[in-house]
Structures are given as structure tokens and as C-alpha cells.
Design a protein around this motif. Structure first.
Motif, PDB file in Angstrom:
ATOM      1  N   TRP A 136       0.791  -1.021   0.056  1.00 21.09           N
ATOM      2  CA  TRP A 136      -0.189  -0.139   0.004  1.00 21.09           C
ATOM      3  C   TRP A 136       0.947   1.301  -0.031  1.00 21.09           C
ATOM      4  CZ3 TRP A 136      -4.388  -0.824  -1.825  1.00 21.09           C
ATOM      5  CH2 TRP A 136      -5.129  -1.887  -1.446  1.00 21.09           C
ATOM      6  N   ALA A 137       1.934   1.202   0.511  1.00 24.72           N
ATOM      7  CA  ALA A 137       2.786   2.475   0.626  1.00 24.72           C
ATOM      8  C   ALA A 137       3.472   2.649  -0.778  1.00 24.72           C
ATOM      9  CB  ALA A 137       4.093   2.071   1.514  1.00 24.72           C
ATOM     10  N   SER A 138       3.726   1.510  -1.699  1.00 21.96           N
ATOM     11  CA  SER A 138       4.278   1.534  -3.124  1.00 21.96           C
ATOM     12  C   SER A 138       2.994   2.356  -3.752  1.00 21.96           C
ATOM     13  CB  SER A 138       4.691   0.349  -3.572  1.00 21.96           C
ATOM     14  OG  SER A 138       5.684  -0.124  -2.752  1.00 21.96           O
ATOM     15  N   SER A 139       1.722   1.712  -3.297  1.00 22.69           N
ATOM     16  CA  SER A 139       0.575   2.449  -4.185  1.00 22.69           C
ATOM     17  C   SER A 139       0.307   3.929  -4.045  1.00 22.69           C
ATOM     18  CB  SER A 139      -0.777   1.721  -3.583  1.00 22.69           C
ATOM     19  OG  SER A 139      -1.669   2.179  -4.316  1.00 22.69           O
ATOM     20  N   VAL A 140       0.532   4.298  -2.703  1.00 19.86           N
ATOM     21  CA  VAL A 140       0.558   5.702  -2.237  1.00 19.86           C
ATOM     22  C   VAL A 140       1.629   6.528  -3.265  1.00 19.86           C
ATOM     23  CG1 VAL A 140       0.917   7.327  -0.373  1.00 19.86           C
ATOM     24  CG2 VAL A 140      -0.570   5.402  -0.205  1.00 19.86           C
ATOM     25  N   ARG A 141       2.728   6.003  -3.211  1.00 19.20           N
ATOM     26  CA  ARG A 141       3.781   6.665  -3.857  1.00 19.20           C
ATOM     27  C   ARG A 141       3.705   6.869  -5.316  1.00 19.20           C
ATOM     28  NH1 ARG A 141       7.190   3.277  -0.876  1.00 19.20           N
ATOM     29  NH2 ARG A 141       7.779   1.991  -2.782  1.00 19.20           N
ATOM     30  N   GLU A 142       2.939   5.725  -5.768  1.00 14.62           N
ATOM     31  CA  GLU A 142       2.795   5.832  -7.288  1.00 14.62           C
ATOM     32  C   GLU A 142       1.589   6.765  -7.724  1.00 14.62           C
ATOM     33  OE1 GLU A 142       2.126   1.770  -8.239  1.00 14.62           O
ATOM     34  OE2 GLU A 142       4.002   1.052  -7.814  1.00 14.62           O
ATOM     35  N   ALA A 143       0.783   7.021  -6.648  1.00 16.44           N
ATOM     36  CA  ALA A 143      -0.214   7.701  -7.016  1.00 16.44           C
ATOM     37  C   ALA A 143      -0.082   9.308  -7.139  1.00 16.44           C
ATOM     38  CB  ALA A 143      -1.420   7.495  -5.891  1.00 16.44           C
ATOM     39  N   GLY A 144       1.069   9.520  -6.448  1.00 17.01           N
ATOM     40  CA  GLY A 144       1.536  11.063  -6.207  1.00 17.01           C
ATOM     41  C   GLY A 144       2.363  11.586  -5.065  1.00 17.01           C
ATOM     42  N   ARG A 145       1.821  12.795  -4.569  1.00 13.53           N
ATOM     43  CA  ARG A 145       2.801  13.234  -3.258  1.00 13.53           C
ATOM     44  C   ARG A 145       2.267  12.414  -2.132  1.00 13.53           C
ATOM     45  NH1 ARG A 145       0.264  19.139  -3.167  1.00 13.53           N
ATOM     46  NH2 ARG A 145       1.862  19.442  -1.256  1.00 13.53           N
ATOM     47  N   LEU A 146       3.401  12.490  -1.258  1.00 10.70           N
ATOM     48  CA  LEU A 146       3.233  11.621  -0.002  1.00 10.70           C
ATOM     49  C   LEU A 146       2.387  12.071   0.801  1.00 10.70           C
ATOM     50  CD1 LEU A 146       7.077  10.874   0.848  1.00 10.70           C
ATOM     51  CD2 LEU A 146       5.502   9.195  -0.049  1.00 10.70           C
ATOM     52  N   PRO A 147       1.561  11.330   1.638  1.00 10.82           N
ATOM     53  CA  PRO A 147       0.487  11.939   2.640  1.00 10.82           C
ATOM     54  C   PRO A 147       0.726  12.798   3.478  1.00 10.82           C
ATOM     55  CG  PRO A 147       0.996   9.599   2.796  1.00 10.82           C
ATOM     56  CD  PRO A 147       1.881   9.846   1.932  1.00 10.82           C
ATOM     57  N   SER A 148      -0.143  13.840   3.886  1.00 15.03           N
ATOM     58  CA  SER A 148       0.255  14.566   5.071  1.00 15.03           C
ATOM     59  C   SER A 148      -0.117  13.765   6.463  1.00 15.03           C
ATOM     60  CB  SER A 148      -0.769  15.701   4.998  1.00 15.03           C
ATOM     61  OG  SER A 148      -0.389  16.514   3.958  1.00 15.03           O
ATOM     62  N   ALA A 149      -1.130  12.775   6.253  1.00 10.88           N
ATOM     63  CA  ALA A 149      -1.318  12.077   7.436  1.00 10.88           C
ATOM     64  C   ALA A 149      -2.208  10.572   7.003  1.00 10.88           C
ATOM     65  CB  ALA A 149      -2.512  12.778   8.404  1.00 10.88           C
ATOM     66  N   VAL A 150      -2.120   9.663   7.717  1.00 12.49           N
ATOM     67  CA  VAL A 150      -2.756   8.561   7.399  1.00 12.49           C
ATOM     68  C   VAL A 150      -3.596   8.276   8.602  1.00 12.49           C
ATOM     69  CG1 VAL A 150      -2.526   5.967   7.537  1.00 12.49           C
ATOM     70  CG2 VAL A 150      -0.974   7.427   6.325  1.00 12.49           C
ATOM     71  N   LEU A 151      -5.070   7.931   8.209  1.00 17.94           N
ATOM     72  CA  LEU A 151      -6.164   7.768   9.288  1.00 17.94           C
ATOM     73  C   LEU A 151      -6.508   6.262   9.259  1.00 17.94           C
ATOM     74  CD1 LEU A 151      -6.181  10.723   9.046  1.00 17.94           C
ATOM     75  CD2 LEU A 151      -8.384  10.848   9.312  1.00 17.94           C
ATOM     76  N   ALA A 152      -6.865   5.502  10.119  1.00 20.38           N
ATOM     77  CA  ALA A 152      -7.356   4.164  10.172  1.00 20.38           C
ATOM     78  C   ALA A 152      -8.048   4.084  11.383  1.00 20.38           C
ATOM     79  CB  ALA A 152      -6.183   3.286  10.006  1.00 20.38           C
ATOM     80  N   TYR A 153      -8.972   2.876  11.530  1.00 16.58           N
ATOM     81  CA  TYR A 153      -9.951   2.517  12.458  1.00 16.58           C
ATOM     82  C   TYR A 153      -9.710   0.987  12.789  1.00 16.58           C
ATOM     83  CZ  TYR A 153     -13.350   1.131   9.251  1.00 16.58           C
ATOM     84  OH  TYR A 153     -14.241   0.721   8.053  1.00 16.58           O
ATOM     85  N   CYS A 154     -10.249   0.535  14.016  1.00 14.79           N
ATOM     86  CA  CYS A 154     -10.149  -0.757  14.203  1.00 14.79           C
ATOM     87  C   CYS A 154      -8.844  -1.623  14.053  1.00 14.79           C
ATOM     88  CB  CYS A 154     -11.639  -1.409  13.825  1.00 14.79           C
ATOM     89  SG  CYS A 154     -12.109  -2.834  14.488  1.00 14.79           S
ATOM     90  N   SER A 155      -8.978  -2.556  13.292  1.00 15.90           N
ATOM     91  CA  SER A 155      -8.074  -3.726  12.892  1.00 15.90           C
ATOM     92  C   SER A 155      -7.122  -3.290  11.845  1.00 15.90           C
ATOM     93  CB  SER A 155      -8.582  -5.170  12.760  1.00 15.90           C
ATOM     94  OG  SER A 155      -9.756  -5.256  11.674  1.00 15.90           O
ATOM     95  N   ALA A 156      -7.686  -2.251  11.235  1.00 14.59           N
ATOM     96  CA  ALA A 156      -6.812  -1.785  10.318  1.00 14.59           C
ATOM     97  C   ALA A 156      -5.658  -0.688  10.860  1.00 14.59           C
ATOM     98  CB  ALA A 156      -7.600  -0.687   9.301  1.00 14.59           C
ATOM     99  N   SER A 157      -5.705  -0.693  12.218  1.00 17.92           N
ATOM    100  CA  SER A 157      -4.553   0.315  12.731  1.00 17.92           C
ATOM    101  C   SER A 157      -3.242  -0.206  12.612  1.00 17.92           C
ATOM    102  CB  SER A 157      -4.924   0.469  14.234  1.00 17.92           C
ATOM    103  OG  SER A 157      -5.981   0.837  14.407  1.00 17.92           O
TER     104      SER A 157
END
Length: 250
Positions: A66-87
Motif C-alpha cells: 500500500w505504501a508503494s501504491s500511495v507513492r505511485e499515486a503522487g505526493r506523499l500523504p500528510s497523514a494516515v487515518l485508520a480505525y479498528c483492526s486496520a490500525s
């Protein structure tokens, strides 16, 4: 993963991890500030990782994907949000990003323990056949993760076949793909302790939420229900303040 342009006042978009087929659904759409929601959100469904329904992939490997997918999509994120077992997966994603220190914001974080896959299998089986006459689920707690997924998948397919004996195997696979993906993810999460390399920037808790490391990071105990956490105006306002601080610090 869906992408919208980055927010003007943040160095990059906000990445959110959401289980898109959860019933009833929980989504950050109701509490993301409008300017962020309109201009800078990337949504990731943890159960959409390629091949997850058939193979138990290490949580760190999923985070790297998923980090690779984020990088390929463009700019790096300002923040990452998650809930429950995705933490735990969100923490692995942040750890795999090339730029250190991307803030991780968690909502009612949960970390599946060793018995969690067995409990989930019982729940999924009941969802397919709640007649009370279904065969017992196999014991998977002491099995290696891949064997546990195979045994769970076979059981779920057999329950589908009980109600439709002439059903083709490929159709049974398709009908149980979502349940097997969920089982695979929980098997991965239960086998991986939370990474110590990434600590949350902020944690939001509902009335039932808990956080063992409350002294280490800011924690907002909202008093909301687990579902209300994602619709509350006061939580939305608090999240706005947290993201504003993220923008100021980055």
C-alpha cells in the motif's frame, strides 16, 4: 484506491483506511473537514490487497504494497487515518513510506489476538448458515496461518454448498471471497504485534474504545458510540484541529 487532488493547506493528501464492505459501514467521510474531503483524500480498503482471499500475506508486506501504491499515486500523504483492526496495517504503511514521520491518526484501534480468527470464523459461518444445524467450524487457532485460511475457506464453501448442492466450485469461491479475505486479513493481523517503529500522532476513542499507550500520545475520549465516532460534529471539529496542527508542523 481512489484519489482526489491534494489539499492546498497540507503538504499532501490524507490517506484513509476503510473496510468498504463493512455492515453497517464506518467511513471517515462524515468527519473529514470539507476542504480535506473535497481536495485531498486517498481511500484504501485493506481487503483489496491482491490475492488476499487465497493467501495469508504478512502485514508488513501488505503495508509495503500500500505504501508503494500511495507513492505511485503522487505526493506523499500528510497523514494516515485508520480505525479498528486496520490500525496495525496503517502503522506498517507509514513505516514503509520513504519519508519518516508521516502522522498516524487512529480511531478505536484494535489489534486482533491469537483467538480472533477462530471467533471470526464462527461469526462468518453463522452469517452463511444460521439454522443451528450447520457442522461445527474446524479448530484453526493452532494451525499455521495459511493452513488456517485453507481450513476456514473449505468450511465456508461447504456451508454454501449445503444450501446449493449443485453450485459450481468457482461460484462458491466467488461467493465466499469477501469472507475469506476478511479471514486472511485477521490471520495476518493476529500474527503481527503492533510495530514499535510508528507511534500514533493522535487517538480518538468511542465510549467503548481503549488505548493501552494513553500516556504516550494525545487521546481524545469522545463518549460517542463506536458508530457515532464517525458522524459526530464534535469529533469532526477535533479532527479539523488535529489536521491543522499536522499542516503547521509539516
Amino acid at each position: 484506491m481512489t484519489v482526489t487532488p491534494p489539499h492546498d493547506h497540507l503538504p499532501g493528501p490524507v490517506v484513509v483506511l476503510e473496510f468498504s464492505h463493512e455492515i453497517p459501514p464506518r467511513t471517515f467521510a462524515g468527519i473529514l473537514p470539507e476542504r480535506v474531503a473535497e481536495a485531498g483524500v486517498r481511500r484504501i480498503d485493506p481487503l483489496a490487497c491482491p490475492g488476499i482471499a487465497d493467501e495469508v500475506t504478512a502485514l508488513r508486506t501488505q503495508g509495503t504494497h500500500w505504501a508503494s501504491s500511495v507513492r505511485e499515486a503522487g505526493r506523499l500523504p500528510s497523514a494516515v487515518l485508520a480505525y479498528c483492526s486496520a490500525s496495525a496495517l496503517a502503522a506498517e504503511l507509514v513505516a514503509a513510506l520513504p519519508e519518516p514521520g508521516v502522522p498516524l491518526i487512529l480511531f478505536d484501534p484494535e489489534y486482533p489476538d491469537r483467538p480472533a480468527p477462530q471467533s471470526l470464523l464462527e461469526e462468518l459461518a453463522q452469517g452463511i448458515d444460521d439454522s443451528g444445524e450447520r457442522p461445527p467450524a474446524p479448530a484453526i487457532t493452532d494451525l499455521p496461518p495459511q493452513q488456517a485460511l485453507a481450513a476456514a475457506g473449505a468450511h465456508l464453501r461447504s456451508l454454501v454448498a449445503r444450501s446449493a448442492p449443485d453450485l459450481d466450485r468457482a461460484v462458491a469461491d466467488e461467493l465466499t471471497a469477501g469472507q475469506r479475505a476478511w479471514m486472511s486479513f485477521v490471520l495476518s493481523a493476529s500474527a503481527a504485534p503492533p510495530t514499535a517503529a510508528v507511534k500514533p500522532w493522535h487517538v480518538f476513542l468511542s465510549e467503548k474504545g481503549t488505548w493501552a499507550g494513553a500516556g504516550e500520545v494525545p487521546v481524545s475520549r469522545t463518549g460517542e458510540s463506536p458508530r457515532g465516532l464517525f458522524t459526530s460534529p464534535s469529533v469532526k471539529a477535533a479532527l479539523f484541529q488535529v489536521l491543522a496542527l499536522v499542516g503547521a508542523c509539516r
